[in-house]
Design a protein around this motif. Structure first.
Motif: not given
Length: 220
Positions: A113, A116-117, A120, A169-170, A172-173, A176, A201, A205
């Protein structure tokens, strides 16, 4: 003298405003994440919440926080929302951390997580791209995912649950990128609203990645 002129130009004021919103958003986000971790710790031995109660509380408290975002009660509402979410996932985290395998899954989900966060967010901030084109996808995705959550709660379908986790997941991405882009490009000036979006988000995630890892490990 030249620096002072630039600072007071419209472009300079806009940059200062953007930086302030970005700073306040990440400060509040860090505080709410810490508060969620605290309430999750308190709830680690509690009985799990009914899924319908959690869904109603998540939606209701998030809407309340958004309604109060322009008032003095906005901050209190944000902490109420994030504290509730932390308390709700506390029993799951507590149960998983009773074993070394479960603890490893939680740490992997947290690490994934974070990667990814941060990745992005850094991309949106450094490129300053306009991600407004994602608005339609986000709106449609929110409706589809909400219907999917209801379907999972009603029909108890593990395969649908796994697909829903991947969808979250898609979604939330994309959220963000969209929200960070809105801040960077001046489309969002309320750091409370931005915090609510980014917090939701991050939660989605984390919990989605955790469910996927649990399914792959056979613990789901």
């Amino acid at each position: 003298m030249q620096d002072r002129t630039v600072a007071h130009s419209p472009a300079g004021i806009e940059v200062v405003g953007t930086n302030k919103v970005l700073k306040n958003t990440y400060m509040l986000l860090a505080m709410t994440l810490a508060f969620s971790a605290f309430t999750a710790f308190l709830a680690r031995g509690a009985a799990p919440l009914n899924p319908w109660v959690f869904l109603g509380g998540f939606i209701g408290l998030s809407f309340l926080a958004q309604m109060l975002a322009n008032s003095a009660w906005g901050l209190l509402a944000v902490f109420g929302f994030t504290g509730f979410v932390g308390y709700a996932i506390g029993p799951l985290i507590g149960a998983l951390t009773q074993s070394s395998v479960g603890s490893e899954l939680v740490m992997q989900a947290l690490g994934g997580t974070a990667v990814i966060f941060l990745g992005l967010s850094a991309y949106a901030i450094t490129t300053k791209k306009d991600f407004s084109f994602l608005a339609g996808f986000i709106t449609a995705g929110a409706i589809v995912l909400l219907l999917g959550v209801v379907a999972v709660l009603v029909f108890k379908m593990p395969a649908l649950h796994l697909a829903l986790s991947a969808g979250f997941m898609l979604f939330s991405s994309a959220l963000i990128l969209f929200q960070t882009g809105q801040i960077v490009n001046g489309g969002e000036r309320n750091y409370i609203l931005a915090t609510i979006t980014l917090y939701a988000s991050i939660y989605n995630l984390f919990i989605s990645l955790l469910h996927i890892l649990m399914a792959l490990s056979g613990d789901d």
